[in-house]
Design a protein around this motif. Structure first.
Motif, PDB file in Angstrom:
ATOM      1  N   LYS A 154       0.851  -1.182   0.000  1.00 48.37           N
ATOM      2  CA  LYS A 154       0.000   0.000   0.000  1.00 48.37           C
ATOM      3  C   LYS A 154       0.889   1.235   0.000  1.00 48.37           C
ATOM      4  N   PRO A 155       0.437   2.297  -0.640  1.00 49.68           N
ATOM      5  CA  PRO A 155       1.233   3.525  -0.620  1.00 49.68           C
ATOM      6  C   PRO A 155       1.320   4.078   0.809  1.00 49.68           C
ATOM      7  N   LYS A 156       2.433   4.714   1.094  1.00 54.25           N
ATOM      8  CA  LYS A 156       2.631   5.272   2.431  1.00 54.25           C
ATOM      9  C   LYS A 156       1.733   6.482   2.633  1.00 54.25           C
ATOM     10  N   THR A 157       1.300   6.636   3.877  1.00 50.04           N
ATOM     11  CA  THR A 157       0.511   7.812   4.234  1.00 50.04           C
ATOM     12  C   THR A 157       1.452   9.000   4.397  1.00 50.04           C
ATOM     13  N   ALA A 158       0.883  10.190   4.448  1.00 53.31           N
ATOM     14  CA  ALA A 158       1.685  11.390   4.652  1.00 53.31           C
ATOM     15  C   ALA A 158       2.444  11.296   5.979  1.00 53.31           C
ATOM     16  N   PHE A 159       1.808  10.719   6.997  1.00 52.69           N
ATOM     17  CA  PHE A 159       2.462  10.570   8.299  1.00 52.69           C
ATOM     18  C   PHE A 159       3.655   9.622   8.204  1.00 52.69           C
ATOM     19  N   GLU A 160       3.501   8.510   7.500  1.00 57.53           N
ATOM     20  CA  GLU A 160       4.605   7.564   7.337  1.00 57.53           C
ATOM     21  C   GLU A 160       5.772   8.203   6.590  1.00 57.53           C
ATOM     22  N   LYS A 161       5.464   8.999   5.575  1.00 60.29           N
ATOM     23  CA  LYS A 161       6.518   9.706   4.834  1.00 60.29           C
ATOM     24  C   LYS A 161       7.220  10.716   5.749  1.00 60.29           C
ATOM     25  N   TYR A 162       6.437  11.400   6.566  1.00 61.59           N
ATOM     26  CA  TYR A 162       6.998  12.361   7.513  1.00 61.59           C
ATOM     27  C   TYR A 162       7.958  11.658   8.475  1.00 61.59           C
TER      28      TYR A 162
ATOM     29  N   CYS B 221       6.993  10.162  16.071  1.00 60.43           N
ATOM     30  CA  CYS B 221       7.440   9.026  15.272  1.00 60.43           C
ATOM     31  C   CYS B 221       8.181   7.967  16.077  1.00 60.43           C
TER      32      CYS B 221
END
Length: 78
Positions: A55-63, A73
């Motif tokens: 699944k594509p990463k969420t904005a939080f995961e990218k952060y 985090c």
């Protein structure tokens, strides 16, 4: 994974299934060639399954990838 990627791998699976059936008709269902052809089908099916799970990463995961030291985090062992 995009719809195009999904369609491409599904088309490849269909082609490999047709090829496996043809090989097994010619070589016999107990032949090594038949087994290898179906192994190729199984590998493609496994790859398709794997791609669907990514699944594509969420904005939080990218952060968190960019800022692992941020308080929000942090990961704690229980």
């Amino acid at each position: 994974m995009t719809d195009t990627q999904t369609n491409n791998i599904e088309e490849k699976i269909e082609q490999e299934v047709e090829q496996a059936r043809a090989i097994c008709d010619i070589s016999g269902s107990n032949s090594a060639e038949c087994a290898a052809a179906w192994d190729a089908v199984e590998e493609l099916q496994a790859e398709a399954s794997h791609q669907r799970q990514n699944k594509p990463k969420t904005a939080f995961e990218k952060y968190c990838d960019d800022n692992p030291e941020a308080d929000e985090c942090r990961l704690y062992d229980e």
